[in-house]
Design an enzyme around this catalytic site. Structure first.
Site, PDB file in Angstrom:
ATOM      1  NE  ARG A  27      43.672  44.755  47.819  1.00 28.15           N
ATOM      2  CZ  ARG A  27      44.395  44.303  46.810  1.00 28.15           C
ATOM      3  NH1 ARG A  27      43.799  43.812  45.757  1.00 28.15           N
ATOM      4  NH2 ARG A  27      45.697  44.362  46.850  1.00 28.15           N
ATOM      5  NE  ARG A  31      40.104  45.280  40.708  1.00 25.86           N
ATOM      6  CZ  ARG A  31      41.060  44.483  40.237  1.00 25.86           C
ATOM      7  NH1 ARG A  31      41.261  44.374  38.948  1.00 25.86           N
ATOM      8  NH2 ARG A  31      41.810  43.787  41.069  1.00 25.86           N
ATOM      9  NE  ARG A  40      40.611  51.553  38.165  1.00 25.71           N
ATOM     10  CZ  ARG A  40      41.160  50.450  37.789  1.00 25.71           C
ATOM     11  NH1 ARG A  40      40.761  49.320  38.307  1.00 25.71           N
ATOM     12  NH2 ARG A  40      42.101  50.442  36.890  1.00 25.71           N
ATOM     13  CG  ASP A  77      48.437  49.345  46.763  1.00 26.64           C
ATOM     14  OD1 ASP A  77      47.442  48.663  46.504  1.00 26.64           O
ATOM     15  OD2 ASP A  77      49.595  48.928  46.632  1.00 26.64           O
ATOM     16  CE1 TYR A 154      53.473  43.592  43.968  1.00 24.06           C
ATOM     17  CE2 TYR A 154      54.028  43.337  46.290  1.00 24.06           C
ATOM     18  CZ  TYR A 154      53.213  43.050  45.212  1.00 24.06           C
ATOM     19  OH  TYR A 154      52.141  42.218  45.365  1.00 24.06           O
TER      20      TYR A 154
END
Ligand code: 1CP
Length: 356
Positions: A27, A31, A40, A77, A154
């Site tokens: 990652r 963020r 973003r 992703d 998921y």
């Protein structure tokens, strides 16, 4: 053979001599970087960034502009696959990923599409091609996918889960249905990783974030067996492209993971890397294993922890420094700078061999 200016990462994956231990962070684009948050906001959504090759490329390169990292990982992703299989992915702010449709029975399983990576997932391949060009051979580019088991969690739960109640119920009540779902994901994932390699990915990583919730028997049956098939088929497609397997919470299964024929294992932070090396070190390279929370410490703490992991791994190649899981959004970029510098500076003493 490679034309890369910095091929430390690929050399370490092959356990060939290097001058310093290579480092990248899971990652690393995300963020915690103000420039990521800005882009973003401007682009409107995380998925828009993933689906627009120029934006995905820009985000991929952001951490490299700040830190002398030894690899880039394509911004994407693991949930692009279920999206392309027809489940319709969305991200709800503060709640994470949510699918409009889920897999719960034979009909929903049959309704799944089998996407062609160069059609429905072409945006990922274009992002890789665009990023490879923009990198101008500075560092290698990592492609990735989720493990079939992790992606299935998921698809069955409809999003993130803490309890995995739906998929566990399926595992016990309709194991054949779950196996068919895993088969489908495996087929799509294999083609997806092969296409990423064809598009320019220099190495690929399989993220099995949720393999660690399984028992030893269930891990072998529902997770490792499918990763094994992916490893075999990706190697068949491209023998020399390194494959990294990472099962978070999978420390007890390292030996089994190492026998898949993958080139490296990701280690979370709960393992001692010295013990991990003595268990599997002559078979595979190791990637990890700094606790992500360590980046809340000051620079001295970070340096101590880096020194400790480097000393525990010891001399010689075969270690790629990384966190034991993704960097969290609350980390200051300065801490990452301190970490990367510490790895490069302090690892040199463990690589005293002449590098040609
Ligand atoms: O801006 C945002 O809010 C989005 C946050 C974000 C980011 C930056 C998500 C949503 N995904 C990503 C990028 C991402 N995801 C990368 C990019 C490359 C890099 O490492 O820099 C990678 C490799 C992933 C992989 C991924 N996505 C995993 C496996 C690795 C891991 O962290 O365990 C998983 C489980 C996901 C699912 C996912 N994507 C995003 C969220 C919030 C989640 C759910 C996580 C959960 O269920 O806890």
């Amino acid at each position: 053979m490679t034309n890369l200016q910095n091929d430390r990462f690929l050399k370490a994956l092959r356990r060939e001599p290097v001058d310093k231990t290579p480092v990248w962070l899971m990652r690393q684009a995300g963020r915690y970087l103000p420039e990521y948050r800005k882009l973003r906001e401007k682009s409107g959504s995380f998925l828009k960034m993933c689906k627009t090759p120029e934006l995905a490329c820009e985000v991929t390169l952001q951490p490299l502009a700040r830190f002398p990292l030894d690899a880039a990982i394509i911004f994407s992703d693991i949930l692009t696959i279920p999206d392309a299989m027809g489940l319709e992915l969305g991200f709800v702010t503060g709640e994470g990923p949510k699918f409009n449709k889920t897999v719960s029975d034979v009909e929903s399983l049959r309704a799944l599409a089998m996407p062609d990576p160069e059609i429905e997932l072409r945006y990922v391949m274009n992002a890789i091609r665009t990023t490879k060009q923009a990198l101008t051979q500075r560092v290698p580019l990592i492609g990735f996918a989720g493990s079939p088991w992790t992606v299935a969690t998921y698809m069955v739960e409809g999003g993130s889960s803490k309890t995995f109640s739906k998929i566990n119920k399926m595992r016990y009540q309709s194991p054949a249905l779950l196996m068919q779902l895993l088969e489908k994901i495996t087929t799509v994932t294999t083609q997806y990783l092969q296409a990423q390699i064809a598009a320019g990915a220099d190495a690929v990583m399989i993220f099995d974030t949720w393999g660690g919730v399984l028992t030893t028997e269930a891990y072998a049956q529902f997770s490792l067996a499918f990763m094994q098939r992916i490893v075999d088929d990706v190697k068949h497609f491209s023998e020399n492209t390194p494959i990294i397997l990472f099962t978070k919470g999978g420390g007890q299964w390292l030996e089994k993971m190492a026998t898949t024929g993958c080139h490296a294992l990701g280690l979370d932070w709960t393992l001692d890397i010295n013990q991990a090396r003595s268990r599997v070190g002559s078979k595979v390279a190791l990637q990890g294993n700094l606790e992500p929370a360590c980046l809340h410490g000051d620079e001295n703490v970070i340096r101590q922890q880096v020194a400790s992991i480097l000393a525990k791994y010891g001399s010689g190649s075969g270690h790629i420094f990384n966190l034991g899981h993704g960097i969290t959004p609350d980390i200051l970029p300065e801490k990452v700078a301190a970490l990367v510098d510490a790895v490069h500076e302090m690892s040199q003493q463990y690589h005293q061999v002449t590098v040609s």
